[in-house]
Scaffold this active site. Structure first.
Site, PDB file in Angstrom:
ATOM      1  N   CYS B  84      -2.788 -49.628 -67.729  1.00 27.91           N
ATOM      2  CA  CYS B  84      -4.054 -48.960 -68.346  1.00 27.91           C
ATOM      3  C   CYS B  84      -4.469 -49.692 -69.793  1.00 27.91           C
ATOM      4  O   CYS B  84      -4.568 -50.811 -70.076  1.00 27.91           O
ATOM      5  CB  CYS B  84      -4.217 -47.718 -68.024  1.00 27.91           C
ATOM      6  SG  CYS B  84      -5.782 -47.069 -68.135  1.00 27.91           S
ATOM      7  N   HIS B 194      -3.450 -47.005 -62.268  1.00 27.97           N
ATOM      8  CA  HIS B 194      -2.316 -46.187 -62.664  1.00 27.97           C
ATOM      9  C   HIS B 194      -1.249 -46.155 -61.384  1.00 27.97           C
ATOM     10  O   HIS B 194      -1.455 -45.272 -60.555  1.00 27.97           O
ATOM     11  CB  HIS B 194      -2.608 -44.734 -63.021  1.00 27.97           C
ATOM     12  CG  HIS B 194      -3.205 -44.588 -64.394  1.00 27.97           C
ATOM     13  ND1 HIS B 194      -2.592 -44.492 -65.504  1.00 27.97           N
ATOM     14  CD2 HIS B 194      -4.504 -44.652 -64.634  1.00 27.97           C
ATOM     15  CE1 HIS B 194      -3.523 -44.426 -66.610  1.00 27.97           C
ATOM     16  NE2 HIS B 194      -4.614 -44.552 -66.138  1.00 27.97           N
ATOM     17  N   GLU B 196       1.562 -44.973 -61.233  1.00 31.68           N
ATOM     18  CA  GLU B 196       2.447 -43.522 -61.157  1.00 31.68           C
ATOM     19  C   GLU B 196       1.470 -42.466 -60.594  1.00 31.68           C
ATOM     20  O   GLU B 196       2.019 -41.419 -60.349  1.00 31.68           O
ATOM     21  CB  GLU B 196       2.599 -43.394 -62.527  1.00 31.68           C
ATOM     22  CG  GLU B 196       1.681 -42.748 -63.796  1.00 31.68           C
ATOM     23  CD  GLU B 196       0.808 -43.942 -64.202  1.00 31.68           C
ATOM     24  OE1 GLU B 196       0.787 -45.000 -63.729  1.00 31.68           O
ATOM     25  OE2 GLU B 196       0.107 -43.381 -65.007  1.00 31.68           O
TER      26      GLU B 196
END
Lengths: 257, 216
Positions: B84, B194, B196
């Site tokens: 990001c 993202h 995660e």
């Protein structure tokens, strides 16, 4: 192909347990928030929202601990709201593992909090929650105002103008709940949903009143919502997230399958 | 593989999500740090980022994370994953905050999505670009192993990367414009989304990263 419309199960949490109020008054227990968040993650929910409905009155430690436990095992975005009053509260929740923090009453008392928070942490993690209620018509158009205290206390603030102001101050997203519909299972209040989605450039999550899958479809197609939030239809196993997505996809809505 | 993963912490937000996800996919020891010695000892490096670019760049420079990253990437040839704002920081310049000079590890710039933004049919698109969008893989890479082309990942950003060297583009995402969703060069892989927060697909990519030797 484009960005998917999001389905967001909402966990209303009181004293570390998930509950879902009917108009925030009659509350039923639906279980452990970590277990339920994990279940939604496994079902393919696009995000999970965690609203601490008693946070304004009680200690925050249980909530922070629950957020930490969810964040350790749930790898989709997590929004936390309820009783967020200051930049410190926001920092605490972000540090506990929340991806976004939802601000409601505190934004009304202190709109600059939204600006401060957006500048400090980025707009992407600042959600402004708006609890709107229809208060009659003005020139033949319905007027919606902001209410606080679970829909009991009027503020006199126009909901659409408020949404625009919050976006201008740096909110990254609006979580719009119709207090006329919340807990009724009669569907979203589409008038206010459409008015606010048209008024702001930031994404809008529609909330309040989902009783069946057509309501989710209506929220997107008629209300123009970017995401739809529901609690009880998922908590009590009436529908699963994959069922909801398949239903929306069959009606031409782009979803993440 | 696995071993030690250093997640570079320059104090801009919560890195527990990234660390938890790396641990979840068996990364071994995950160290959230800006300690040069710890990073030098790590087998691989994650360079995350959230928030506004001006504040991020200020902290990156103040804590000398720019030097740590450059050293890990260019001198020690460790596998590096930028995420990001971590990806955006690698470019030369960002339009955010009235224009901010970045690390110039990759030629190109970071641009605003534009307001109003519309798709090819004229439908208005909201900014930030927030949610799950299709990631179109532009070239084969070990980090795509087990991830189908056009799998959706979670994005949240108002500015997008436009790299000069189009050979570097490992994936694109359509949102009114064609934005660079992933860039790859040698031992560097950078993603705008993202991983995660991208459920199974994201965890697969992170698992591929902790097993990656840095070769393409």
């Amino acid at each position: 192909m484009a960005l998917a419309k999001r389905i967001i199960p909402c966990l209303d949490v009181e004293n570390g347990r998930v509950v879902k109020g009917v108009n925030f008054v009659d509350i039923r227990d639906a279980g452990d928030p970590v277990e339920i968040a994990q279940r939604y993650n496994d079902q393919g929910a696009d995000e999970v929202t965690f609203l601490d409905i008693t946070a304004s009155h009680e200690g925050r430690d249980t909530t922070v601990h629950t957020v930490e436990r969810i964040a350790e095992q749930v790898f989709i975005p997590l929004t936390v709201g309820g009783g967020i009053r200051s930049v410190d509260d926001i920092r605490t929740m972000l540090n506990a593992g929340a991806d976004k923090v939802s601000i409601n009453t505190a934004a009304i008392h202190n709109p600059e909090l939204v600006r401060d928070a957006a500048q400090r942490f980025g707009s992407q993690c600042i959600v402004v929650a708006i609890d709107a209620k229809r208060v009659g018509d003005v020139d033949g158009q319905p007027r919606y105002e902001i209410f606080t205290h679970g829909g009991r206390k009027p503020t006199g603030i126009d909901a659409v103008a408020w949404a625009r102001k919050m976006a201008d101050l740096g909110a990254g997203e609006i979580l719009l709940t119709s207090m006329d519909r919340d807990g009724t299972k009669n569907g979203f209040e589409l008038g206010v949903t459409r008015a606010i989605t048209d008024a702001v450039e930031i994404p809008v999550i529609a909330s309040g009143g989902v009783g069946n899958l057509d309501h989710l479809v209506d929220g997107v197609l008629e209300g123009g919502a970017d995401a739809v939030l529901a609690a009880s239809i998922f908590h009590f196993g009436e529908y699963t997230v994959p069922e909801a997505k398949a239903y929306m996809a069959a009606r031409g809505i782009e979803v993440r399958l | 593989m696995g071993g030690k993963v250093a997640v570079i912490d320059y104090g801009m937000g919560n890195l527990h999500s990234v660390a938890s996800a790396l641990e979840h996919v068996g990364a071994g020891e995950v160290l959230v740090t800006h300690d040069a010695a710890v990073i030098a000892e790590a087998d691989r490096v994650v360079f995350p980022g959230v928030g506004a670019i001006r504040d991020c760049m200020a902290e990156i420079r103040r804590l000398r994370c720019d030097e740590l990253l450059r050293s890990a990437l260019v001198e020690q040839h460790k596998p590096v994953l930028a995420i990001c704002v971590g990806m955006q920081a690698l470019l030369q310049r960002s339009d955010e905050n009235e224009g901010v000079d970045c690390l110039s590890l990759i030629d190109g710039e970071v641009r605003y999505f534009g307001n109003p933004l519309t798709d090819s049919e004229g439908t208005r698109l909201k900014v930030p670009h927030m949610g799950w969008n299709e990631v179109q893989q532009m070239k084969a890479h070990p980090l795509w192993a087990g991830i189908a082309d056009r799998t959706r990942f979670y994005f949240v950003h108002s500015y997008y990367v436009a790299a000069t060297d189009r050979e570097m583009v490992a994936a694109s995402v359509d949102y009114g414009v064609s934005a660079d969703a992933a860039l790859a060069r040698d031992n560097l892989f950078a993603v705008q989304f993202h991983p995660e927060k991208s459920a199974t697909a994201g965890l697969t990519l992170l698992k591929n990263f902790v097993n990656w030797n840095g070769q393409c």
